[in-house]
Design a protein around this motif. Structure first.
Motif, PDB file in Angstrom:
ATOM      1  N   ASP A 202      -0.796   3.870   2.857  1.00  0.00           N
ATOM      2  CA  ASP A 202      -0.830   2.465   2.917  1.00  0.00           C
ATOM      3  C   ASP A 202      -1.962   2.009   2.021  1.00  0.00           C
ATOM      4  OD1 ASP A 202      -1.121  -0.079   3.948  1.00  0.00           O
ATOM      5  OD2 ASP A 202      -0.975   0.573   6.063  1.00  0.00           O
ATOM      6  N   THR A 203      -2.144   0.870   1.568  1.00  0.00           N
ATOM      7  CA  THR A 203      -3.097   0.234   0.977  1.00  0.00           C
ATOM      8  C   THR A 203      -4.426   0.192   1.866  1.00  0.00           C
ATOM      9  OG1 THR A 203      -2.282  -1.969   1.416  1.00  0.00           O
ATOM     10  CG2 THR A 203      -1.850  -0.957  -0.781  1.00  0.00           C
ATOM     11  N   ALA A 204      -4.178   0.105   3.165  1.00  0.00           N
ATOM     12  CA  ALA A 204      -5.034   0.121   3.934  1.00  0.00           C
ATOM     13  C   ALA A 204      -6.420   1.022   3.953  1.00  0.00           C
ATOM     14  CB  ALA A 204      -4.772  -0.134   5.438  1.00  0.00           C
ATOM     15  N   LEU A 205      -5.935   2.311   3.454  1.00  0.00           N
ATOM     16  CA  LEU A 205      -6.652   3.494   3.390  1.00  0.00           C
ATOM     17  C   LEU A 205      -8.042   3.168   2.543  1.00  0.00           C
ATOM     18  CD1 LEU A 205      -3.956   4.998   4.158  1.00  0.00           C
ATOM     19  CD2 LEU A 205      -4.764   6.777   2.980  1.00  0.00           C
ATOM     20  N   ALA A 206      -9.171   3.661   3.110  1.00  0.00           N
ATOM     21  CA  ALA A 206     -10.437   3.287   2.538  1.00  0.00           C
ATOM     22  C   ALA A 206     -11.550   4.660   2.921  1.00  0.00           C
ATOM     23  CB  ALA A 206     -11.063   2.181   2.986  1.00  0.00           C
ATOM     24  N   PRO A 207     -11.758   5.233   1.769  1.00  0.00           N
ATOM     25  CA  PRO A 207     -11.644   4.918   0.209  1.00  0.00           C
ATOM     26  C   PRO A 207     -10.065   4.905  -0.063  1.00  0.00           C
ATOM     27  CG  PRO A 207     -12.811   7.141   0.515  1.00  0.00           C
ATOM     28  CD  PRO A 207     -12.660   6.490   1.963  1.00  0.00           C
ATOM     29  N   ASN A 208     -10.027   4.205  -1.345  1.00  0.00           N
ATOM     30  CA  ASN A 208      -8.659   4.282  -1.653  1.00  0.00           C
ATOM     31  C   ASN A 208      -8.422   5.700  -1.981  1.00  0.00           C
ATOM     32  OD1 ASN A 208      -8.413   1.457  -1.906  1.00  0.00           O
ATOM     33  ND2 ASN A 208      -9.543   1.435  -3.646  1.00  0.00           N
ATOM     34  N   ALA A 209      -6.831   5.917  -1.853  1.00  0.00           N
ATOM     35  CA  ALA A 209      -6.228   7.208  -2.015  1.00  0.00           C
ATOM     36  C   ALA A 209      -5.516   7.269  -3.076  1.00  0.00           C
ATOM     37  CB  ALA A 209      -5.401   7.585  -0.940  1.00  0.00           C
ATOM     38  N   MET A 211      -2.559   8.534  -3.664  1.00  0.00           N
ATOM     39  CA  MET A 211      -1.277   7.894  -3.393  1.00  0.00           C
ATOM     40  C   MET A 211      -1.026   6.953  -2.830  1.00  0.00           C
ATOM     41  SD  MET A 211       1.026  10.019  -4.644  1.00  0.00           S
ATOM     42  CE  MET A 211       2.575   9.588  -3.893  1.00  0.00           C
ATOM     43  N   GLU A 212      -2.043   5.793  -3.007  1.00  0.00           N
ATOM     44  CA  GLU A 212      -1.530   4.275  -2.589  1.00  0.00           C
ATOM     45  C   GLU A 212      -0.827   3.747  -3.705  1.00  0.00           C
ATOM     46  OE1 GLU A 212      -4.803   1.803  -1.428  1.00  0.00           O
ATOM     47  OE2 GLU A 212      -5.977   3.654  -0.493  1.00  0.00           O
ATOM     48  N   PRO A 213      -0.008   2.737  -3.488  1.00  0.00           N
ATOM     49  CA  PRO A 213       0.808   2.361  -4.465  1.00  0.00           C
ATOM     50  C   PRO A 213       0.321   1.739  -5.843  1.00  0.00           C
ATOM     51  CG  PRO A 213       1.307   1.193  -2.461  1.00  0.00           C
ATOM     52  CD  PRO A 213      -0.070   1.819  -2.574  1.00  0.00           C
TER      53      PRO A 213
HETATM   54 CA   LIG Z   1      -6.907   1.160  -0.061  1.00  0.00          CA
END
Ligand SMILES: [Ca+2]
Ligand SMILES: [Ca+2]
Length: 322
Positions: A202-209, A211-213
């Protein structure tokens, strides 16, 4: 799952998670504390909602975003789009302005809200969908924080105004982009996005991962794959273990470490690259020394690791006795 269950899950934004034990462990090492956008009143719509962040204005925090919501009016064309100066500044001042997406740039809406005395801005989307995308644009004169909310939430707020209060809340006991059991969320937007839905975090992950889109400039995938190795492990792949070696010389640097750190793999790859482009052995050692300096400056190698790596590089770089 049955076909109808899969269809429902494909649009169940925020509630579909990856259930691997390794990914859950990795998420616990990597993800920030959860930051939620919360409607605190009235009770009928209270709860946490997805939001999109703005590329202008200050970074959202519990300290700079919170209070009562007031619908902004401008009395020109679409009267709540905030594309013209707001005519209800007395009511807006000191509160969070709610404006509709459409007609003009987000930065114009933010400036009109700011000029009316708003402390923050909610832009309600004008088409259905969840999660709301971000707010694009740049304008250094914008000093108030802004976020985008769904059309559905905007409509819910308008139906019960006044009396809507909102804020940001940090929950240190939960993870950003994971469920309450610490399992990382998968990206299941509504509507479906071909190639992204279900096959990314999910784009909600923080820090950015990784495998985000979407690619973004906070990724550092040459040395850190965050929870991607965990996911691969959960799905049956085997990760390279042990120490990185340079032409058989043990550097003592883990190939893959906890939390997706792959500095050892980076050392092996860089050594091969330096060997392939060095016209002579001395140039290879110089290439590795320059690499060592970059990695030290970035804090990615300890002094001890750097010494051991270079002692290997010097051995490899010694002229052959034959
Ligand atoms: Ca993110
Ligand atoms: Ca207007």
């Amino acid at each position: 799952m049955t076909v109808p269950e899969r269809q429902a899950s494909a649009l169940n934004y925020g509630n579909v998670v990856f259930t691997g034990a390794s990914a859950t462990a990795g998420a616990g090492l990597i993800l920030d504390p959860r930051t939620s956008f919360r409607v605190t009143a009235p009770g009928s719509i209270a709860g946490d909602y997805a939001y999109g962040t703005a590329s202008f204005g200050p970074v959202i925090s519990p300290d700079n975003f919170g209070g009562s919501v007031v619908l902004g009016t401008d009395d020109v064309g679409a009267s709540n789009d905030g594309c013209e100066p707001l005519t209800n500044a007395t009511a807006i001042a000191g509160n969070i302005a709610l404006l509709d997406r459409g007609t003009c740039n987000f930065t114009i809406k933010a400036l009109n809200a700011q000029n009316a005395g708003a402390t923050g801005l909610l832009v309600a989307d004008n088409v259905p969908g969840n999660p709301p995308p971000g707010l694009g644009g740049t304008d250094p004169s914008i000093t108030i924080p802004a976020i985008r909310i769904t059309q559905a939430l905007g409509n819910s707020m308008k139906a019960v105004l006044p009396g809507v209060t909102v804020g940001f809340v940090i929950d240190p006991s939960e993870l950003q982009g994971a469920d309450d059991d610490g399992r990382p969320r998968l990206y299941m937007p509504d509507p479906v996005q071909g190639g992204s839905s279900g096959s990314h975090y999910d784009t909600a992950l923080a820090p950015n991962a990784l495998m985000e889109p979407a690619i973004n400039d906070s990724l550092f995938a040459a040395v850190n794959l965050d929870i991607t190795p965990n996911l691969l492990q959960d799905t049956g792949w085997t990760l390279n273990g042990g120490d990185a070696t340079i032409e058989g010389c043990d550097t003592g640097i883990d190939v893959v470490d906890d939390a997706g750190i792959i500095i050892g793999a980076n050392v092996e790859a860089t050594s091969k690259l330096c060997l392939s482009k060095a016209p002579r052995r001395g140039a290879y050692v110089a290439c590795m020394a320059a690499y060592k300096n970059r990695m030290r400056a970035s804090g990615l190698l300890t002094g001890r690791q750097a010494l051991r790596m270079m002692s290997c590089a010097i051995k490899v770089g010694k002229p052959s006795k034959q």
